[in-house]
Design an enzyme around this catalytic site. Structure first.
Site, PDB file in Angstrom:
ATOM      1  N   SER A   1       0.816  -1.212   0.000  1.00  0.00           N
ATOM      2  CA  SER A   1       0.000   0.000   0.000  1.00  0.00           C
ATOM      3  C   SER A   1       0.850   1.263   0.000  1.00  0.00           C
ATOM      4  CB  SER A   1      -0.927  -0.008   1.209  1.00  0.00           C
ATOM      5  OG  SER A   1      -1.819  -1.100   1.143  1.00  0.00           O
ATOM      6  N   GLY A   2       1.867   1.332   0.880  1.00  0.00           N
ATOM      7  CA  GLY A   2       2.713   2.509   0.953  1.00  0.00           C
ATOM      8  C   GLY A   2       3.595   2.672  -0.264  1.00  0.00           C
TER       9      GLY A   2
ATOM     10  N   CYS B   1      -5.715  -7.702   5.692  1.00  0.00           N
ATOM     11  CA  CYS B   1      -7.017  -7.165   6.083  1.00  0.00           C
ATOM     12  C   CYS B   1      -8.111  -7.382   5.051  1.00  0.00           C
ATOM     13  CB  CYS B   1      -6.891  -5.682   6.428  1.00  0.00           C
ATOM     14  SG  CYS B   1      -5.861  -4.717   5.314  1.00  0.00           S
TER      15      CYS B   1
ATOM     16  N   GLY C   1      -2.815 -12.905  21.469  1.00  0.00           N
ATOM     17  CA  GLY C   1      -3.910 -12.137  22.037  1.00  0.00           C
ATOM     18  C   GLY C   1      -4.112 -10.791  21.391  1.00  0.00           C
TER      19      GLY C   1
ATOM     20  N   ILE D   1      -5.126  -9.930  15.255  1.00  0.00           N
ATOM     21  CA  ILE D   1      -5.110 -11.030  14.288  1.00  0.00           C
ATOM     22  C   ILE D   1      -5.624 -12.308  14.936  1.00  0.00           C
ATOM     23  CG2 ILE D   1      -3.630 -12.489  12.852  1.00  0.00           C
ATOM     24  CD1 ILE D   1      -1.848 -10.082  12.373  1.00  0.00           C
TER      25      ILE D   1
ATOM     26  N   ARG E   1      -4.059  -5.272  23.578  1.00  0.00           N
ATOM     27  CA  ARG E   1      -3.424  -4.114  24.203  1.00  0.00           C
ATOM     28  C   ARG E   1      -3.688  -2.862  23.375  1.00  0.00           C
ATOM     29  NH1 ARG E   1       0.369  -5.741  28.046  1.00  0.00           N
ATOM     30  NH2 ARG E   1       0.951  -7.955  27.954  1.00  0.00           N
TER      31      ARG E   1
ATOM     32  N   GLY F   1       2.704 -11.776  16.864  1.00  0.00           N
ATOM     33  CA  GLY F   1       3.367 -10.522  16.511  1.00  0.00           C
ATOM     34  C   GLY F   1       3.962 -10.557  15.124  1.00  0.00           C
TER      35      GLY F   1
ATOM     36  N   ASP G   1       4.824  -0.323   7.539  1.00  0.00           N
ATOM     37  CA  ASP G   1       5.067  -1.179   8.702  1.00  0.00           C
ATOM     38  C   ASP G   1       6.538  -1.429   8.985  1.00  0.00           C
ATOM     39  OD1 ASP G   1       2.346  -1.286   8.745  1.00  0.00           O
ATOM     40  OD2 ASP G   1       2.163  -3.446   8.424  1.00  0.00           O
TER      41      ASP G   1
ATOM     42  N   GLU H   1     -27.205   6.333  16.998  1.00  0.00           N
ATOM     43  CA  GLU H   1     -27.809   7.422  17.759  1.00  0.00           C
ATOM     44  C   GLU H   1     -27.367   7.444  19.215  1.00  0.00           C
ATOM     45  OE1 GLU H   1     -32.106   7.216  18.560  1.00  0.00           O
ATOM     46  OE2 GLU H   1     -32.044   5.115  17.954  1.00  0.00           O
TER      47      GLU H   1
END
Length: 448
Positions: free
Chosen positions: A15-16, A48, A176, A179, A205, A263, A304, A442
């Site tokens: 993307s970048g 994603c 955790g 992903i 986190r 990670g 990234d 709302e």
């Protein structure tokens, strides 16, 4: 004639890298990009986008079940994993073609092979060709970090989850973060027996604790077995192919597939950056200044691989800012304040700005408004799931400094609300807005 073959050589067509390449070319630069796998990067090829398509597919399980309470008669239901998988992979092919076409339309030359840095103004392709460039941009992203434990060869990373031959009857997810939580929700909904193991008590986190606690409660009610304080130790493979996962105390967990999502690491190994004196920081990330420049004046980095904010829209902003600054005579810095983010879990959660905990530490005096409600979408469902919206307000100025929500379509709602937080609107501004009824959104203007 220029002393360099190209004004800009980009390593990595994610993307970048794609944004930087096409914008620099539009500014008149002669640009080339090297990509060793496929054009599109992690988000489009193995991240994603295909994961969101799996999320959509998995939601039909509950939608079809709920439909019966809305008067629909549903016949025999079955799920075909290869059919969903192949549809997703075909869309990845489509997007790869569109990204490639974007580069072609902007006159960017492509080299579909690995490139490494050989000096401040030179790169070498895998084919052996050496190329010179006035500037080099590193946009190679991150790669899943697999822990060094016995039996890790039996596990897969998020990269391979889109290519599973069959739907695992039993899936163990290690990790955790977002992903881990997203894949756990997807495969639980598709019918797998899912166990999630995390080495500590902290999941997700950076997100508001109340929302995370709500997600854990809902996930467990949906049948996901969440084991906390369960560090991943090893995998053993039985003769019948069953994987025995050892994580924390207790008996090993039998599985047909093990996803390790503990990670991601900047993809700088073997890139040759040392030949140009490019300094690396924590976890192998490339250290850059506010304009993306590395310790070498002719080499820049975005996305990234810099390990600042690992989000696709951020990489795109960084690529745009880089190209405008160097080739568009428009010096631009990326504003990292109030970046919205989401976890496409079941149900999804999303947030922007300061969490309650961060706001108390930073501002001291705050007010927290919340709405704990059962979404109308769930009224006829056989699941007692409640949504939770939180608004964090600076008590001195009345400014809304954080919005956090969990519930159906939370990310879609938050995108518009994030504009208000970024703009510095106050609680009074929200209160003065007439509610759009009946809607979940709302709740944002009804908190008192």
């Amino acid at each position: 004639m220029s002393e360099y073959e190209y004004d800009l050589f980009v390593i990595g067509a994610g993307s970048g890298g794609v944004r930087a390449s096409r914008v620099a070319a539009a500014h008149g630069a002669k640009v080339a990009v090297a990509e060793e796998y496929r054009v599109g990067g992690t988000c489009v090829i193995r991240g994603c986008v295909p994961k969101k398509l799996l999320v959509y597919g998995s939601h039909f399980a509950e939608d079809l079940e709920d439909a019966q309470n809305y008067g629909w008669t549903i016949g025999r239901m079955s799920f075909d994993w290869p059919k969903l998988r192949d549809h997703v992979l075909r869309d990845v092919d489509r997007l790869n073609g569109l990204y490639t076409q974007t580069l072609e339309n902007n006159g960017v030359e492509r080299f579909l092979e690995r490139a490494t840095v050989t000096g401040p103004n030179s790169v070498k392709l895998a084919s052996g060709r050496e190329i010179s460039a006035k500037y080099i941009l590193i946009a190679v992203g991150c790669w899943p970090a697999m822990p060094d434990v016995p039996g890790i060869e039996h596990a897969v990373s998020s990269n391979e989850m889109f290519h599973l031959e069959e739907l695992p009857r039993r899936l163990v997810v290690i990790g955790g973060g977002y992903i881990a939580m997203e894949f756990a929700g997807i495969f639980n909904a598709l019918g797998s027996q899912v166990t999630l193991c995390n080495r500590s008590e902290a999941l997700l986190r950076g997100y508001d604790r109340a929302l995370v606690d709500r997600l854990v409660q809902i996930s467990m009610a949906r049948g996901i077995d969440i084991k906390l304080n369960a560090p991943f130790e090893r995998i053993e493979k039985d003769e019948d192919g069953t994987l025995q996962v050892h994580a924390g105390r207790g008996d090993p967990i039998p599985a047909d597939a093990v996803l390790v999502a503990t990670g991601r690491k900047p993809n700088t190994a073997g890139l040759g950056l040392e030949s140009a004196g490019v300094e690396l920081g924590r976890n192998g990330a490339i250290a850059v200044d506010d304009h993306g420049k590395t310790s070498c004046d002719s080499i820049y980095a975005v996305g990234d691989v810099t390990d600042r904010v690992q989000l696709t829209p951020v990489a795109i902003r960084e690529g745009q800012a880089f190209a405008d600054t160097l080739f568009g005579d428009k010096p631009t810095k990326v504003d990292y304040d109030c970046i919205p983010s989401a976890v496409f879990s079941h149900p999804p959660l999303a947030g922007v700005g300061l969490t309650e905990g961060d706001a108390r530490n930073k501002l001291g005096k705050i007010r927290v408004y919340s709405s704990d409600f059962r979404p109308m979408k769930n009224i006829f469902a056989d699941r007692a799931e409640r949504g939770l919206y939180k608004m964090v307000v600076d008590d001195t100025t009345g400014r809304v400094v954080g919005l956090h929500m969990i519930g159906p379509e939370a990310p879609e709602i938050l995108q518009a609300a994030a504009i208000a937080v970024k703009a510095g609107l106050t609680k009074a501004d929200f209160d003065a807005t007439v509610a759009l009824h009946p809607s979940m959104a709302e709740e944002l203007v009804l908190m008192r």
